[in-house]
Design a protein around this motif. Structure first.
Motif, PDB file in Angstrom:
ATOM      1  N   LEU A  66       0.037  28.173  50.990  1.00  0.00           N
ATOM      2  CA  LEU A  66       0.675  26.980  50.435  1.00  0.00           C
ATOM      3  C   LEU A  66      -0.345  26.098  49.710  1.00  0.00           C
ATOM      4  CD1 LEU A  66       3.073  26.015  53.370  1.00  0.00           C
ATOM      5  CD2 LEU A  66       3.745  26.826  51.096  1.00  0.00           C
ATOM      6  N   VAL A  67      -1.537  25.989  50.283  1.00  0.00           N
ATOM      7  CA  VAL A  67      -2.589  25.203  49.643  1.00  0.00           C
ATOM      8  C   VAL A  67      -2.989  25.833  48.312  1.00  0.00           C
ATOM      9  CG1 VAL A  67      -4.991  24.443  49.824  1.00  0.00           C
ATOM     10  CG2 VAL A  67      -3.442  24.168  51.770  1.00  0.00           C
ATOM     11  N   ASP A  68      -3.072  27.162  48.279  1.00  0.00           N
ATOM     12  CA  ASP A  68      -3.382  27.848  47.016  1.00  0.00           C
ATOM     13  C   ASP A  68      -2.351  27.494  45.946  1.00  0.00           C
ATOM     14  OD1 ASP A  68      -5.633  29.088  48.017  1.00  0.00           O
ATOM     15  OD2 ASP A  68      -4.601  30.954  48.533  1.00  0.00           O
ATOM     16  N   GLY A  69      -1.085  27.486  46.332  1.00  0.00           N
ATOM     17  CA  GLY A  69      -0.031  27.119  45.392  1.00  0.00           C
ATOM     18  C   GLY A  69      -0.149  25.682  44.938  1.00  0.00           C
ATOM     19  N   ALA A  70      -0.508  24.799  45.869  1.00  0.00           N
ATOM     20  CA  ALA A  70      -0.685  23.391  45.529  1.00  0.00           C
ATOM     21  C   ALA A  70      -1.833  23.205  44.546  1.00  0.00           C
ATOM     22  CB  ALA A  70      -0.934  22.577  46.803  1.00  0.00           C
ATOM     23  N   VAL A  71      -2.923  23.925  44.773  1.00  0.00           N
ATOM     24  CA  VAL A  71      -4.085  23.814  43.886  1.00  0.00           C
ATOM     25  C   VAL A  71      -3.737  24.314  42.485  1.00  0.00           C
ATOM     26  CG1 VAL A  71      -6.405  24.708  43.432  1.00  0.00           C
ATOM     27  CG2 VAL A  71      -5.800  23.877  45.712  1.00  0.00           C
ATOM     28  N   GLU A  72      -2.969  25.407  42.397  1.00  0.00           N
ATOM     29  CA  GLU A  72      -2.546  25.900  41.089  1.00  0.00           C
ATOM     30  C   GLU A  72      -1.707  24.852  40.365  1.00  0.00           C
ATOM     31  OE1 GLU A  72      -0.484  29.569  41.595  1.00  0.00           O
ATOM     32  OE2 GLU A  72      -2.237  30.653  42.363  1.00  0.00           O
ATOM     33  N   ALA A  73      -0.827  24.187  41.096  1.00  0.00           N
ATOM     34  CA  ALA A  73       0.007  23.148  40.499  1.00  0.00           C
ATOM     35  C   ALA A  73      -0.840  21.957  40.055  1.00  0.00           C
ATOM     36  CB  ALA A  73       1.079  22.694  41.494  1.00  0.00           C
ATOM     37  N   VAL A  74      -1.830  21.598  40.859  1.00  0.00           N
ATOM     38  CA  VAL A  74      -2.731  20.494  40.505  1.00  0.00           C
ATOM     39  C   VAL A  74      -3.520  20.837  39.245  1.00  0.00           C
ATOM     40  CG1 VAL A  74      -4.856  19.304  41.207  1.00  0.00           C
ATOM     41  CG2 VAL A  74      -2.926  19.467  42.794  1.00  0.00           C
ATOM     42  N   ALA A  75      -4.033  22.060  39.160  1.00  0.00           N
ATOM     43  CA  ALA A  75      -4.806  22.470  37.984  1.00  0.00           C
ATOM     44  C   ALA A  75      -3.955  22.422  36.727  1.00  0.00           C
ATOM     45  CB  ALA A  75      -5.365  23.875  38.202  1.00  0.00           C
ATOM     46  N   ALA A  76      -2.709  22.890  36.826  1.00  0.00           N
ATOM     47  CA  ALA A  76      -1.814  22.866  35.669  1.00  0.00           C
ATOM     48  C   ALA A  76      -1.499  21.431  35.260  1.00  0.00           C
ATOM     49  CB  ALA A  76      -0.525  23.622  35.989  1.00  0.00           C
ATOM     50  N   ALA A  77      -1.281  20.558  36.247  1.00  0.00           N
ATOM     51  CA  ALA A  77      -0.989  19.153  35.949  1.00  0.00           C
ATOM     52  C   ALA A  77      -2.195  18.465  35.312  1.00  0.00           C
ATOM     53  CB  ALA A  77      -0.574  18.423  37.229  1.00  0.00           C
ATOM     54  N   HIS A  78      -3.394  18.769  35.822  1.00  0.00           N
ATOM     55  CA  HIS A  78      -4.611  18.170  35.277  1.00  0.00           C
ATOM     56  C   HIS A  78      -4.772  18.547  33.805  1.00  0.00           C
ATOM     57  CE1 HIS A  78      -8.954  17.401  34.746  1.00  0.00           C
ATOM     58  NE2 HIS A  78      -8.808  16.526  35.727  1.00  0.00           N
ATOM     59  N   ALA A  79      -4.521  19.802  33.480  1.00  0.00           N
ATOM     60  CA  ALA A  79      -4.635  20.257  32.092  1.00  0.00           C
ATOM     61  C   ALA A  79      -3.571  19.602  31.214  1.00  0.00           C
ATOM     62  CB  ALA A  79      -4.512  21.776  32.029  1.00  0.00           C
ATOM     63  N   ALA A  80      -2.344  19.532  31.718  1.00  0.00           N
ATOM     64  CA  ALA A  80      -1.261  18.935  30.936  1.00  0.00           C
ATOM     65  C   ALA A  80      -1.481  17.442  30.729  1.00  0.00           C
ATOM     66  CB  ALA A  80       0.076  19.171  31.643  1.00  0.00           C
ATOM     67  N   GLY A  81      -2.029  16.767  31.730  1.00  0.00           N
ATOM     68  CA  GLY A  81      -2.222  15.325  31.650  1.00  0.00           C
ATOM     69  C   GLY A  81      -3.270  14.910  30.630  1.00  0.00           C
ATOM     70  N   ARG A  82      -4.243  15.768  30.381  1.00  0.00           N
ATOM     71  CA  ARG A  82      -5.290  15.412  29.417  1.00  0.00           C
ATOM     72  C   ARG A  82      -5.035  15.983  28.022  1.00  0.00           C
ATOM     73  NH1 ARG A  82      -7.747  19.514  32.659  1.00  0.00           N
ATOM     74  NH2 ARG A  82      -8.628  21.220  31.400  1.00  0.00           N
ATOM     75  N   GLU A  83      -4.022  16.848  27.925  1.00  0.00           N
ATOM     76  CA  GLU A  83      -3.721  17.474  26.636  1.00  0.00           C
ATOM     77  C   GLU A  83      -3.233  16.438  25.622  1.00  0.00           C
ATOM     78  OE1 GLU A  83      -1.066  21.191  24.838  1.00  0.00           O
ATOM     79  OE2 GLU A  83      -0.915  20.609  26.948  1.00  0.00           O
ATOM     80  N   GLY A  84      -3.785  16.463  24.444  1.00  0.00           N
ATOM     81  CA  GLY A  84      -3.356  15.564  23.378  1.00  0.00           C
ATOM     82  C   GLY A  84      -3.805  14.129  23.527  1.00  0.00           C
ATOM     83  N   ALA A  85      -4.703  13.862  24.471  1.00  0.00           N
ATOM     84  CA  ALA A  85      -5.182  12.489  24.681  1.00  0.00           C
ATOM     85  C   ALA A  85      -5.973  12.016  23.465  1.00  0.00           C
ATOM     86  CB  ALA A  85      -6.049  12.421  25.933  1.00  0.00           C
ATOM     87  N   GLU A  86      -5.807  10.744  23.131  1.00  0.00           N
ATOM     88  CA  GLU A  86      -6.480  10.187  21.957  1.00  0.00           C
ATOM     89  C   GLU A  86      -7.952   9.908  22.225  1.00  0.00           C
ATOM     90  OE1 GLU A  86      -4.255   6.779  20.836  1.00  0.00           O
ATOM     91  OE2 GLU A  86      -2.408   7.909  20.403  1.00  0.00           O
ATOM     92  N   ASP A  87      -8.302   9.630  23.456  1.00  0.00           N
ATOM     93  CA  ASP A  87      -9.704   9.369  23.785  1.00  0.00           C
ATOM     94  C   ASP A  87      -9.972   9.823  25.215  1.00  0.00           C
ATOM     95  OD1 ASP A  87      -9.021   7.214  25.647  1.00  0.00           O
ATOM     96  OD2 ASP A  87      -8.672   5.975  23.881  1.00  0.00           O
ATOM     97  N   LEU A  88     -11.236   9.758  25.617  1.00  0.00           N
ATOM     98  CA  LEU A  88     -11.624  10.292  26.923  1.00  0.00           C
ATOM     99  C   LEU A  88     -11.066   9.458  28.074  1.00  0.00           C
ATOM    100  CD1 LEU A  88     -15.277  11.260  26.005  1.00  0.00           C
ATOM    101  CD2 LEU A  88     -13.380  12.815  26.484  1.00  0.00           C
ATOM    102  N   ALA A  89     -11.010   8.141  27.909  1.00  0.00           N
ATOM    103  CA  ALA A  89     -10.450   7.301  28.969  1.00  0.00           C
ATOM    104  C   ALA A  89      -8.975   7.634  29.181  1.00  0.00           C
ATOM    105  CB  ALA A  89     -10.622   5.819  28.620  1.00  0.00           C
ATOM    106  N   GLN A  90      -8.267   7.846  28.078  1.00  0.00           N
ATOM    107  CA  GLN A  90      -6.860   8.226  28.190  1.00  0.00           C
ATOM    108  C   GLN A  90      -6.717   9.596  28.829  1.00  0.00           C
ATOM    109  OE1 GLN A  90      -4.486   7.797  24.617  1.00  0.00           O
ATOM    110  NE2 GLN A  90      -3.061   9.374  25.278  1.00  0.00           N
ATOM    111  N   ALA A  91      -7.638  10.515  28.503  1.00  0.00           N
ATOM    112  CA  ALA A  91      -7.592  11.848  29.093  1.00  0.00           C
ATOM    113  C   ALA A  91      -7.771  11.784  30.608  1.00  0.00           C
ATOM    114  CB  ALA A  91      -8.666  12.732  28.471  1.00  0.00           C
ATOM    115  N   VAL A  92      -8.716  10.971  31.058  1.00  0.00           N
ATOM    116  CA  VAL A  92      -8.944  10.824  32.495  1.00  0.00           C
ATOM    117  C   VAL A  92      -7.737  10.190  33.169  1.00  0.00           C
ATOM    118  CG1 VAL A  92     -10.315   9.632  34.249  1.00  0.00           C
ATOM    119  CG2 VAL A  92     -11.458  10.800  32.349  1.00  0.00           C
ATOM    120  N   ALA A  93      -7.243   9.087  32.584  1.00  0.00           N
ATOM    121  CA  ALA A  93      -6.092   8.404  33.186  1.00  0.00           C
ATOM    122  C   ALA A  93      -4.866   9.303  33.197  1.00  0.00           C
ATOM    123  CB  ALA A  93      -5.792   7.115  32.415  1.00  0.00           C
ATOM    124  N   GLY A  94      -4.630   9.993  32.084  1.00  0.00           N
ATOM    125  CA  GLY A  94      -3.467  10.878  32.004  1.00  0.00           C
ATOM    126  C   GLY A  94      -3.534  11.996  33.012  1.00  0.00           C
TER     127      GLY A  94
END
Length: 202
Positions: A60-88
Motif C-alpha cells: 500500500l505504501v508503494d502505491g501511495a509513493v507512486e501516487a505522490v510522485a505522479a502528483a509532484h510531477a503534475a503539480g510542477r508541470e507548466g509552472a511559470e517560475d520555480l516558486a510556483q513549481a514548488v508551491a504547485g
C-alpha cells in the motif's frame, strides 16, 4: 499471455488492496482477518497475495509513493517560475498525501521510516533539483544546501500529516499552510508565499 486465472487473481489482489486501504484508514489496527471479511474472502486468500500484514502495508505504501510522485510531477508541470513549481507540487502532493496520512503513520510502525525515505528518493531528487536551481537563481535563499532543504521540506510534510492526525490542524487548510511554510523555509517572503499559494488554490 495473461490467462483468465491470472486476470482474476490480479483483480482479487487489487480489490484486496483497495479494501485494505479503506479498512486501515478507518481502523489503523485492522487485522488481516478483518480485511478478509471486509473483502468477502477467506483469510487464506489474503495471505495468498500478501504473506504478512507488514507486506500488505508495504505494498500500500508503494502505491501511495507512486501516487505522490505522479502528483509532484503534475503539480510542477507548466509552472511559470520555480516558486510556483514548488508551491504547485506541494499542493498537488497534499491532495494525495491527505488520503494516505493515516497509512503513513501506520507504515512507520512496520515499513520503518528509512523504508519510506528510500521509496520517496525520486520525489526528493526532483524537489532537490527545483531548489538547487532556485538557490542558484536567487529565487530561494537558505543557509542549507538544496539536498538538505529538500529533506527539511519532506519532513515538514510528514509533520503536518501528524498534526492533522492529532487534531492540531484542519485537513482542508493543511495543504495551503504547508505550501506557504515550505516557501518561507526556502526564503520566499511570507506575503509573497501566501499570495502565490492563494492564487494557485483558486
Amino acid at each position: 499471455m495473461t490467462t483468465g486465472h491470472s486476470s482474476r487473481a490480479d483483480a482479487n489482489r487489487r480489490r484486496i488492496l483497495d479494501i485494505a486501504l479503506a479498512e486501515l484508514l478507518r481502523d489503523p489496527d485492522a487485522s488481516m482477518d478483518q480485511i478478509a471479511r471486509a473483502a468477502g474472502v477467506v483469510r487464506r486468500t489474503v495471505y495468498g497475495h500478501f504473506p504478512s500484514r507488514e507486506a500488505l502495508i508495504g505494498t500500500l505504501v508503494d502505491g501511495a509513493v507512486e501516487a505522490v510522485a505522479a502528483a509532484h510531477a503534475a503539480g510542477r508541470e507548466g509552472a511559470e517560475d520555480l516558486a510556483q513549481a514548488v508551491a504547485g507540487s506541494v499542493l498537488a502532493v497534499w491532495k494525495v498525501a491527505d488520503r494516505y496520512r493515516i497509512l503513513v503513520a501506520l507504515a512507520q510502525r512496520s515499513v520503518t521510516v528509512q523504508g519510506i525515505r528510500e521509496r520517496l528518493a525520486p520525489v526528493r531528487e526532483a524537489c532537490t533539483e527545483l531548489l538547487r536551481r532556485g538557490l542558484q537563481e536567487g529565487v530561494f535563499v537558505s543557509p542549507l544546501p538544496a539536498p538538505a532543504l529538500a529533506y527539511v521540506h519532506e519532513q515538514m510534510m510528514f509533520a503536518v500529516m501528524e498534526a492533522v492526525n492529532d487534531g492540531l490542524l484542519d485537513a482542508e487548510e493543511a495543504g495551503r499552510s504547508t505550501a506557504v511554510t515550505v516557501l518561507t523555509a526556502a526564503g520566499v517572503p511570507a506575503s509573497l508565499a501566501t499570495a502565490l499559494v492563494a492564487k494557485l488554490s483558486d
